[in-house]
Each structure stands twice: as structure tokens, then as C-alpha cells.
Scaffold this active site. Structure first.
Site, PDB file in Angstrom:
ATOM      1  N   ARG A 222      -9.621   1.183   8.681  1.00 36.69           N
ATOM      2  CA  ARG A 222      -9.207  -0.188   9.002  1.00 36.69           C
ATOM      3  C   ARG A 222     -10.280  -0.916   9.791  1.00 36.69           C
ATOM      4  NH1 ARG A 222      -3.489   0.641   8.754  1.00 36.69           N
ATOM      5  NH2 ARG A 222      -2.256  -1.214   9.196  1.00 36.69           N
TER       6      ARG A 222
ATOM      7  N   ARG B  24      -0.382  -8.634  13.432  1.00 40.34           N
ATOM      8  CA  ARG B  24      -0.965  -7.696  12.449  1.00 40.34           C
ATOM      9  C   ARG B  24      -1.812  -8.446  11.424  1.00 40.34           C
ATOM     10  NH1 ARG B  24       4.351  -5.106  10.624  1.00 40.34           N
ATOM     11  NH2 ARG B  24       3.151  -4.017   9.045  1.00 40.34           N
TER      12      ARG B  24
ATOM     13  N   ARG C  48      12.013  -5.844   5.111  1.00 44.77           N
ATOM     14  CA  ARG C  48      11.779  -4.429   4.768  1.00 44.77           C
ATOM     15  C   ARG C  48      12.709  -3.493   5.542  1.00 44.77           C
ATOM     16  NH1 ARG C  48       5.925  -1.800   5.327  1.00 44.77           N
ATOM     17  NH2 ARG C  48       6.068  -2.679   7.429  1.00 44.77           N
TER      18      ARG C  48
ATOM     19  N   LYS D 102       0.827  -1.216   0.000  1.00 42.17           N
ATOM     20  CA  LYS D 102       0.000   0.000   0.000  1.00 42.17           C
ATOM     21  C   LYS D 102       0.858   1.263   0.000  1.00 42.17           C
ATOM     22  CE  LYS D 102      -2.011  -1.190   3.886  1.00 42.17           C
ATOM     23  NZ  LYS D 102      -1.302  -2.446   4.174  1.00 42.17           N
TER      24      LYS D 102
ATOM     25  N   ARG E  70      11.414  -1.506  10.989  1.00 36.81           N
ATOM     26  CA  ARG E  70      10.306  -1.090  11.857  1.00 36.81           C
ATOM     27  C   ARG E  70      10.141  -2.048  13.024  1.00 36.81           C
ATOM     28  NH1 ARG E  70       5.198   0.439   8.091  1.00 36.81           N
ATOM     29  NH2 ARG E  70       4.170  -0.807   9.677  1.00 36.81           N
TER      30      ARG E  70
END
Ligand code: AP5
Length: 220
Positions: free
Chosen positions: A90, A173, A129, A15, A162
Site C-alpha cells: 500500500r 481511507r 457492507r 479486492k 466494520r
């Protein structure tokens, strides 16, 4: 009338990557609720401190504070030509609040792009990431490494992992997405706004598909 659309998808679906590219292509701002929370954390505001505890566990920040924060962002001048929403809404309560916010602005959502990626691929993407401190540009240790290790190609700032990209937080998540965010797929399908996009294609191809679908939407 501005161009308002949103990107929906599991954590790591791409996203943020797509929203940044689309924002450059269309000249409208990218509004990411996750990035807004991270800015508050960096500035050590009360909201940032509250969000921190939810973030670290991979859980959602409560609706009321999230909606207030996005309402404030959508009220800024740069949104007059439209915006790309990433990570908001969300929950069904947030989607209903967004509808009310849009009508206060005299606008409406033109499309919801649902970026679909298999869980196994998502986990691989998130565990590798790297994100830049300055502007949130994303890289991947294996699939999209920076030219100089640890340094953002675009702004030269430091790259970091992160805190919610740990295996435990990623699992939470994905579970939280299934319980609280997945119902939005049906919600927006019923409103005939949902456009499904295969998020396992190369980054450039996903952007092309979204851009190609946009002009077909009413009001664009
Ligand atoms: P947020 O920051 O929104 O995280 P997220 O939704 O979990 O999404 P991510 O940013 O992890 O993934 P992405 O889909 O943007 O993927 P990306 O483009 O980076 O939210 C974080 C936290 O904030 C939440 O857990 C919650 O606590 C709180 N929060 C935020 N919004 C909230 C709300 N509305 N209500 C309540 N709480 C909220 O890509 C991932 C990786 O894959 C990158 O390495 C990238 O380079 C790579 N990649 C991307 N696309 C491709 C591709 N096509 N092929 C190969 N690799 C790709």
C-alpha cells in the site's frame, strides 16, 4: 514457479470479493493484510492492539510492522504454489519490500490488477457492507443481501459492520489511498505489470476478466 499477483484499488473496489473468488478458482491462498490485522485484533495480540488505533481512524499501520507480518505469512508452506495479495503493498516502501521478499522466495510478481471504481460508488458499497465473523465473507445490505438477515449464507456466522466503514473513516481511507497508495499505479505501470480492470461491472464479470488476463502473463 508459483502464481503470484496482486489486487490494487481504493477501499471498497472489490479486492477482497475478487480475491476470495480467484483463490477458489485457482487453488492458491488469498493473503489480505487487512484480514491478517483483523485476526491479530481478534486474538488480542500486541500487533492487533497496535493496529486497532490505526484501523479505527482509517489510517495505515506503519510499514515496518506490516512488512514483518506479511513476510511471516509468505513464508508459510501453503504459499509454494503462489498467492493472491490483497491490500499489500500500500506504499512504495512496501512494494520495494515485496520485491525483495519475492526474490528471497525465488519468485516474481506476474501481474497487478488495478480495480477501478468511482468514489461515489465506493462510498455506497462501504456504507452498506456486512462482513461475516467467521471467514470474512462480504455482503451488501442492498446489492447483495444475505438470505437470512444478519447471518452468513456460507458458514452461518453473525454478520457485522466494520468499524472503519463509518462515513468519517471511509473519507480518511479514500484520502490516505490518494496520498500513499495511488503512487503504486505509476510504479507498477513502469514495471509493465499493471492491468486495469473496470470494477463497476458485476462481480462475476470482474472475476472473468482477471482470469482471462492471467494466462497471457509470462510464466503462467
Ligand atoms: P483492508 O481490510 O485492506 O481495507 P480496504 O483496502 O480499505 O479494502 P476493503 O476491504 O474496505 O475493500 P475491498 O476492496 O476489499 O472491497 P470488498 O470486496 O470488501 O484494510 C483495512 C485497514 O487495515 C486499513 O485502513 C489499514 O489501517 C490497515 N491495513 C491493511 N493493509 C495495510 C497495509 N498494507 N499497510 C498499512 N496498513 C494496512 O467490497 C466492498 C463492498 O462492495 C462489499 O459489500 C461487496 O459485496 C461489494 N462489491 C464488491 N464488488 C462489487 C461489484 N463488482 N458490484 C457491486 N458490489 C460489489
Amino acid at each position: 514457479m508459483g502464481i503470484f499477483f496482486l489486487l490494487l484499488g481504493k477501499p471498497g473496489a472489490g479486492k477482497g470479493t475478487q480475491a476470495r473468488r480467484l483463490s477458489r478458482a485457482l487453488g492458491i491462498p488469498h493473503i489480505s493484510s487487512g484480514d491478517l490485522f483483523r485476526e491479530h485484533q481478534q486474538e488480542e495480540t500486541d500487533l492487533g492492539k497496535l493496529a486497532q488505533s490505526y484501523f479505527a481512524r482509517g489510517e495505515l499501520v506503519p510499514d515496518d510492522v506490516t512488512i514483518r507480518m506479511v513476510r511471516e505469512r509468505l513464508g508459510r508452506k501453503d504459499v509454494s504454489g503462489g498467492a493472491i495479495l490483497d491490500g499489500f503493498p500500500r506504499t512504495i516502501a512496501q512494494a520495494e519490500a515485496l520485491e525483495a521478499l519475492m526474490s528471497e522466495l525465488g519468485e516474481h510478481l506476474q501481474a497487478v490488477f488495478y480495480i477501478v471504481v468511482d468514489d461515489e460508488i465506493l462510498i455506497g458499497r462501504l456504507s452498506g457492507r456486512l462482513v461475516c465473523r467467521q471467514q470474512g465473507h462480504t455482503y451488501h445490505r442492498e446489492f447483495h443481501p444475505p438470505q437470512k438477515p444478519g447471518i452468513c449464507d456460507l458458514d452461518g456466522s453473525e454478520l457485522y459492520q466494520r468499524e472503519d466503514d463509518t462515513p468519517q473513516a471511509v473519507a480518511t481511507r479514500i484520502r490516505v489511498y490518494g496520498n500513499q497508495t495511488a503512487p503504486l499505479v505509476r510504479y507498477y505501470k513502469d514495471k509493465q505489470l499493471l492491468i486495469e480492470v473496470d470494477g463497476e461491472q458485476p462481480v462475476e464479470r470482474v472475476t472473468e476478466e482477471i482470469l482471462a488476463a492471467l494466462p497471457q502473463r509470462e510464466g503462467l
